[in-house]
Scaffold this motif. Structure first.
Motif, PDB file in Angstrom:
ATOM      1  N   ARG A  41       0.846  -1.194   0.000  1.00 55.50           N
ATOM      2  CA  ARG A  41       0.000   0.000   0.000  1.00 55.50           C
ATOM      3  C   ARG A  41       0.881   1.243   0.000  1.00 55.50           C
ATOM      4  NH1 ARG A  41       0.130   2.641   4.693  1.00 55.50           N
ATOM      5  NH2 ARG A  41       0.650   1.530   6.597  1.00 55.50           N
ATOM      6  N   CYS A  75     -13.205  -1.328  -8.109  1.00 51.82           N
ATOM      7  CA  CYS A  75     -12.312  -0.593  -7.203  1.00 51.82           C
ATOM      8  C   CYS A  75     -12.169   0.872  -7.604  1.00 51.82           C
ATOM      9  CB  CYS A  75     -10.943  -1.270  -7.167  1.00 51.82           C
ATOM     10  SG  CYS A  75     -11.015  -2.994  -6.642  1.00 51.82           S
ATOM     11  N   THR A  80     -10.025   8.394  -5.922  1.00 52.55           N
ATOM     12  CA  THR A  80      -8.879   9.191  -5.499  1.00 52.55           C
ATOM     13  C   THR A  80      -7.602   8.532  -6.018  1.00 52.55           C
ATOM     14  OG1 THR A  80      -8.543   7.999  -3.421  1.00 52.55           O
ATOM     15  CG2 THR A  80     -10.049   9.906  -3.364  1.00 52.55           C
ATOM     16  N   ARG A  82      -4.921   8.087  -4.315  1.00 52.62           N
ATOM     17  CA  ARG A  82      -4.420   7.195  -3.258  1.00 52.62           C
ATOM     18  C   ARG A  82      -5.125   5.842  -3.303  1.00 52.62           C
ATOM     19  NH1 ARG A  82      -1.227   7.314   1.044  1.00 52.62           N
ATOM     20  NH2 ARG A  82      -0.773   9.481   0.604  1.00 52.62           N
ATOM     21  N   SER A  83      -6.430   5.841  -3.458  1.00 51.86           N
ATOM     22  CA  SER A  83      -7.183   4.585  -3.496  1.00 51.86           C
ATOM     23  C   SER A  83      -6.802   3.762  -4.726  1.00 51.86           C
ATOM     24  CB  SER A  83      -8.681   4.877  -3.483  1.00 51.86           C
ATOM     25  OG  SER A  83      -9.406   3.676  -3.596  1.00 51.86           O
ATOM     26  N   HIS A  84      -6.736   4.404  -5.874  1.00 51.80           N
ATOM     27  CA  HIS A  84      -6.391   3.691  -7.106  1.00 51.80           C
ATOM     28  C   HIS A  84      -4.951   3.184  -7.048  1.00 51.80           C
ATOM     29  CE1 HIS A  84      -9.744   5.939  -9.533  1.00 51.80           C
ATOM     30  NE2 HIS A  84     -10.214   5.212  -8.538  1.00 51.80           N
ATOM     31  N   TYR A 118     -12.493  -4.230   0.055  1.00 49.13           N
ATOM     32  CA  TYR A 118     -13.720  -3.608   0.571  1.00 49.13           C
ATOM     33  C   TYR A 118     -14.825  -3.820  -0.449  1.00 49.13           C
ATOM     34  CZ  TYR A 118     -12.322   0.081  -2.657  1.00 49.13           C
ATOM     35  OH  TYR A 118     -11.948   0.769  -3.792  1.00 49.13           O
ATOM     36  N   CYS A 121     -14.547  -4.796  -4.170  1.00 46.41           N
ATOM     37  CA  CYS A 121     -13.151  -4.616  -4.570  1.00 46.41           C
ATOM     38  C   CYS A 121     -12.299  -5.602  -3.789  1.00 46.41           C
ATOM     39  CB  CYS A 121     -12.695  -3.184  -4.285  1.00 46.41           C
ATOM     40  SG  CYS A 121     -10.970  -2.891  -4.733  1.00 46.41           S
TER      41      CYS A 121
END
Length: 125
Positions: A41, A75, A80, A82-84, A118, A121
């Motif tokens: 991450r 997903c 954002t 950061r998420s991608h 989550y 995803c």
């Protein structure tokens, strides 16, 4: 007597259990169990510019399926960088051999043991 308040009784501390008499209700995972599932991450201090560069690099020619973070993908949200980047960085880490150095991303990635999946995803592990 009317108007007098009585002191509240002090709670008794729990009695210690004899050593070895019972197993814990939820046994702690063994280190080997934890080591089996590692995820990559972004570091907390990674900038959006670093993460966008990671996305561009991994999605361009590194064999990472970036479809899940495209509009309509499972997903995509939250939408954002950061998420991608988290999804793509982990995908790269997983398909390239799960070596710690596969999560470096010029110092912007870190290994984590918590599954970041989550909703629909699902992160590779």
């Amino acid at each position: 007597m009317k108007g007098e308040t009585l002191p509240l009784p002090m709670p008794m501390p729990p009695k210690p259990q004899p050593s070895g008499s019972r197993l814990p209700a939820h046994p702690l995972p063994k280190p080997a169990d934890l080591m089996g599932r590692k995820f990559c991450r972004p570091k907390e201090d990674a900038t959006d510019a670093q993460l966008q560069a990671n996305l561009d690099w991994a999605c361009t020619n590194q064999g990472v399926d970036c479809g899940p973070v495209q509009a309509g993908g499972p997903c995509f949200g939250p939408n954002t960088v950061r998420s991608h980047a988290a999804f793509v960085m982990n995908s790269y880490y997983q398909i390239k051999g799960k070596n710690d150095f596969n999560c470096d991303f010029l110092g912007s990635g870190v290994i984590d043991f918590a599954d970041p999946s989550y909703g629909t995803c699902r992160y590779l592990s």
